[in-house]
Design a protein around this motif. Structure first.
Motif, PDB file in Angstrom:
ATOM      1  N   TYR A  93       0.834  -1.198   0.000  1.00 62.23           N
ATOM      2  CA  TYR A  93       0.000   0.000   0.000  1.00 62.23           C
ATOM      3  C   TYR A  93       0.873   1.253   0.000  1.00 62.23           C
ATOM      4  O   TYR A  93       1.908   1.297   0.670  1.00 62.23           O
ATOM      5  CB  TYR A  93      -0.884   0.053   1.254  1.00 62.23           C
ATOM      6  CG  TYR A  93      -1.833  -1.100   1.415  1.00 62.23           C
ATOM      7  CD1 TYR A  93      -3.029  -1.130   0.724  1.00 62.23           C
ATOM      8  CD2 TYR A  93      -1.537  -2.141   2.285  1.00 62.23           C
ATOM      9  CE1 TYR A  93      -3.916  -2.185   0.888  1.00 62.23           C
ATOM     10  CE2 TYR A  93      -2.418  -3.199   2.458  1.00 62.23           C
ATOM     11  CZ  TYR A  93      -3.602  -3.216   1.759  1.00 62.23           C
ATOM     12  OH  TYR A  93      -4.474  -4.258   1.912  1.00 62.23           O
ATOM     13  N   THR A  94       0.422   2.279  -0.680  1.00 64.41           N
ATOM     14  CA  THR A  94       1.044   3.604  -0.612  1.00 64.41           C
ATOM     15  C   THR A  94       0.392   4.355   0.544  1.00 64.41           C
ATOM     16  O   THR A  94      -0.608   3.893   1.127  1.00 64.41           O
ATOM     17  CB  THR A  94       0.807   4.388  -1.910  1.00 64.41           C
ATOM     18  OG1 THR A  94      -0.609   4.591  -2.057  1.00 64.41           O
ATOM     19  CG2 THR A  94       1.373   3.658  -3.114  1.00 64.41           C
ATOM     20  N   ILE A  95       0.909   5.524   0.858  1.00 71.90           N
ATOM     21  CA  ILE A  95       0.307   6.347   1.910  1.00 71.90           C
ATOM     22  C   ILE A  95      -1.145   6.655   1.571  1.00 71.90           C
ATOM     23  O   ILE A  95      -2.023   6.587   2.431  1.00 71.90           O
ATOM     24  CB  ILE A  95       1.125   7.632   2.142  1.00 71.90           C
ATOM     25  CG1 ILE A  95       2.391   7.289   2.932  1.00 71.90           C
ATOM     26  CG2 ILE A  95       0.303   8.689   2.866  1.00 71.90           C
ATOM     27  CD1 ILE A  95       3.295   8.449   3.244  1.00 71.90           C
ATOM     28  N   GLN A  96      -1.412   6.967   0.308  1.00 68.37           N
ATOM     29  CA  GLN A  96      -2.786   7.267  -0.115  1.00 68.37           C
ATOM     30  C   GLN A  96      -3.711   6.077   0.148  1.00 68.37           C
ATOM     31  O   GLN A  96      -4.813   6.235   0.665  1.00 68.37           O
ATOM     32  CB  GLN A  96      -2.826   7.616  -1.603  1.00 68.37           C
ATOM     33  CG  GLN A  96      -2.394   9.019  -1.932  1.00 68.37           C
ATOM     34  CD  GLN A  96      -3.335  10.068  -1.409  1.00 68.37           C
ATOM     35  OE1 GLN A  96      -2.904  10.917  -0.643  1.00 68.37           O
ATOM     36  NE2 GLN A  96      -4.579  10.044  -1.786  1.00 68.37           N
ATOM     37  N   LEU A 113       7.371   7.556  13.185  1.00 65.11           N
ATOM     38  CA  LEU A 113       6.558   6.540  13.858  1.00 65.11           C
ATOM     39  C   LEU A 113       6.442   5.241  13.070  1.00 65.11           C
ATOM     40  O   LEU A 113       5.773   4.311  13.521  1.00 65.11           O
ATOM     41  CB  LEU A 113       5.162   7.104  14.159  1.00 65.11           C
ATOM     42  CG  LEU A 113       5.136   8.371  15.012  1.00 65.11           C
ATOM     43  CD1 LEU A 113       3.701   8.792  15.288  1.00 65.11           C
ATOM     44  CD2 LEU A 113       5.903   8.203  16.313  1.00 65.11           C
ATOM     45  N   PHE A 114       7.082   5.186  11.921  1.00 59.88           N
ATOM     46  CA  PHE A 114       7.023   3.982  11.091  1.00 59.88           C
ATOM     47  C   PHE A 114       8.420   3.401  10.829  1.00 59.88           C
ATOM     48  O   PHE A 114       8.806   3.209   9.686  1.00 59.88           O
ATOM     49  CB  PHE A 114       6.356   4.275   9.744  1.00 59.88           C
ATOM     50  CG  PHE A 114       4.961   4.820   9.811  1.00 59.88           C
ATOM     51  CD1 PHE A 114       4.069   4.387  10.767  1.00 59.88           C
ATOM     52  CD2 PHE A 114       4.539   5.765   8.896  1.00 59.88           C
ATOM     53  CE1 PHE A 114       2.779   4.886  10.819  1.00 59.88           C
ATOM     54  CE2 PHE A 114       3.246   6.266   8.928  1.00 59.88           C
ATOM     55  CZ  PHE A 114       2.369   5.829   9.901  1.00 59.88           C
ATOM     56  N   PRO A 115       9.169   3.099  11.854  1.00 60.27           N
ATOM     57  CA  PRO A 115      10.530   2.597  11.603  1.00 60.27           C
ATOM     58  C   PRO A 115      10.555   1.215  10.956  1.00 60.27           C
ATOM     59  O   PRO A 115      11.576   0.810  10.415  1.00 60.27           O
ATOM     60  CB  PRO A 115      11.153   2.559  12.995  1.00 60.27           C
ATOM     61  CG  PRO A 115       9.996   2.355  13.912  1.00 60.27           C
ATOM     62  CD  PRO A 115       8.850   3.119  13.272  1.00 60.27           C
ATOM     63  N   PHE A 116       9.441   0.518  10.998  1.00 63.35           N
ATOM     64  CA  PHE A 116       9.388  -0.844  10.480  1.00 63.35           C
ATOM     65  C   PHE A 116       8.885  -0.907   9.034  1.00 63.35           C
ATOM     66  O   PHE A 116       8.836  -1.976   8.451  1.00 63.35           O
ATOM     67  CB  PHE A 116       8.474  -1.711  11.362  1.00 63.35           C
ATOM     68  CG  PHE A 116       8.787  -1.600  12.831  1.00 63.35           C
ATOM     69  CD1 PHE A 116      10.004  -2.031  13.337  1.00 63.35           C
ATOM     70  CD2 PHE A 116       7.875  -1.037  13.706  1.00 63.35           C
ATOM     71  CE1 PHE A 116      10.295  -1.926  14.681  1.00 63.35           C
ATOM     72  CE2 PHE A 116       8.159  -0.925  15.060  1.00 63.35           C
ATOM     73  CZ  PHE A 116       9.381  -1.368  15.555  1.00 63.35           C
ATOM     74  N   ILE A 117       8.498   0.226   8.488  1.00 65.02           N
ATOM     75  CA  ILE A 117       7.942   0.254   7.145  1.00 65.02           C
ATOM     76  C   ILE A 117       9.083   0.262   6.118  1.00 65.02           C
ATOM     77  O   ILE A 117      10.001   1.067   6.207  1.00 65.02           O
ATOM     78  CB  ILE A 117       7.038   1.494   6.932  1.00 65.02           C
ATOM     79  CG1 ILE A 117       5.968   1.593   8.024  1.00 65.02           C
ATOM     80  CG2 ILE A 117       6.434   1.492   5.536  1.00 65.02           C
ATOM     81  CD1 ILE A 117       5.038   0.426   8.120  1.00 65.02           C
ATOM     82  N   HIS A 118       8.980  -0.627   5.163  1.00 67.42           N
ATOM     83  CA  HIS A 118      10.008  -0.727   4.130  1.00 67.42           C
ATOM     84  C   HIS A 118       9.771   0.294   3.030  1.00 67.42           C
ATOM     85  O   HIS A 118       8.651   0.742   2.805  1.00 67.42           O
ATOM     86  CB  HIS A 118      10.014  -2.146   3.543  1.00 67.42           C
ATOM     87  CG  HIS A 118      10.326  -3.194   4.559  1.00 67.42           C
ATOM     88  ND1 HIS A 118      11.599  -3.395   5.042  1.00 67.42           N
ATOM     89  CD2 HIS A 118       9.539  -4.079   5.209  1.00 67.42           C
ATOM     90  CE1 HIS A 118      11.581  -4.368   5.932  1.00 67.42           C
ATOM     91  NE2 HIS A 118      10.333  -4.791   6.060  1.00 67.42           N
ATOM     92  N   ARG A 119      10.849   0.635   2.339  1.00 65.84           N
ATOM     93  CA  ARG A 119      10.773   1.550   1.202  1.00 65.84           C
ATOM     94  C   ARG A 119      11.230   0.811  -0.051  1.00 65.84           C
ATOM     95  O   ARG A 119      12.085  -0.055   0.022  1.00 65.84           O
ATOM     96  CB  ARG A 119      11.658   2.767   1.427  1.00 65.84           C
ATOM     97  CG  ARG A 119      11.177   3.668   2.553  1.00 65.84           C
ATOM     98  CD  ARG A 119      12.173   4.824   2.732  1.00 65.84           C
ATOM     99  NE  ARG A 119      11.793   5.691   3.819  1.00 65.84           N
ATOM    100  CZ  ARG A 119      11.232   6.889   3.676  1.00 65.84           C
ATOM    101  NH1 ARG A 119      10.976   7.339   2.464  1.00 65.84           N
ATOM    102  NH2 ARG A 119      10.923   7.631   4.709  1.00 65.84           N
ATOM    103  N   ASP A 152       1.311  -3.975   8.528  1.00 69.98           N
ATOM    104  CA  ASP A 152       1.619  -2.619   8.965  1.00 69.98           C
ATOM    105  C   ASP A 152       0.366  -1.835   9.335  1.00 69.98           C
ATOM    106  O   ASP A 152       0.433  -0.886  10.114  1.00 69.98           O
ATOM    107  CB  ASP A 152       2.387  -1.863   7.878  1.00 69.98           C
ATOM    108  CG  ASP A 152       3.726  -2.516   7.552  1.00 69.98           C
ATOM    109  OD1 ASP A 152       4.367  -3.052   8.479  1.00 69.98           O
ATOM    110  OD2 ASP A 152       4.116  -2.492   6.375  1.00 69.98           O
ATOM    111  N   LEU A 153      -0.765  -2.230   8.783  1.00 76.54           N
ATOM    112  CA  LEU A 153      -2.013  -1.522   9.062  1.00 76.54           C
ATOM    113  C   LEU A 153      -2.396  -1.634  10.542  1.00 76.54           C
ATOM    114  O   LEU A 153      -2.931  -0.691  11.119  1.00 76.54           O
ATOM    115  CB  LEU A 153      -3.137  -2.038   8.165  1.00 76.54           C
ATOM    116  CG  LEU A 153      -2.904  -1.876   6.662  1.00 76.54           C
ATOM    117  CD1 LEU A 153      -4.105  -2.389   5.890  1.00 76.54           C
ATOM    118  CD2 LEU A 153      -2.585  -0.437   6.288  1.00 76.54           C
TER     119      LEU A 153
END
Length: 125
Positions: free
Chosen positions: A2-5, A26-32, A44-45
């Motif tokens: 998912y994107t931020i949108q 606040l999202f250190p676990f989110i991959h890029r 992540d949700l």
């Protein structure tokens, strides 16, 4: 992914709120991805939902960041995390008590004006 949108839409949040949480770290676990775009997964949700819940309960960003740091540090910080939630529970219960008192006042005044309106209606007929 998912994107931020898409996260904002799925979580019924404003995209600016999701971006703000991201900006605050606040999202250190989110991959890029290779372009640096955050890619949220289904798991992540739940994390985003928890952060949003804590923020809505009145917890400051600084406290949420501390909570995240404790998670990163591991099981040695379970007591700190537990105490954080105990304290937040107390704060939320206090907020609920205050809102219940506010509701009683509003209901009292509403009844007062309903009765007044009824009295005025009876006087004019």
């Amino acid at each position: 992914m998912y994107t931020i949108q898409k996260v904002a839409q799925k979580m019924h949040m404003n995209p600016h709120t999701v971006r703000y949480y991201a900006k605050e770290g606040l999202f250190p676990f989110i991959h890029r991805n290779v372009n640096g775009v955050r890619q949220f997964q289904e798991k992540d949700l739940e994390w985003i939902s928890l952060i949003h819940c804590l923020k809505n309960s009145g917890m400051r960003i600084k406290e949420i960041k501390q909570f995240i740091q404790w998670i990163i540090q591991g099981d040695d910080t379970v007591d700190q995390r537990l105490n954080l939630f105990k304290e937040q529970e107390k704060k939320v219960k206090q907020q609920i008590a205050e809102l219940q008192q506010t509701l009683k006042t509003i209901q009292y005044k509403k009844k007062y004006y309903e009765d007044l309106k009824q009295t005025l209606t009876c006087q004019t007929t």
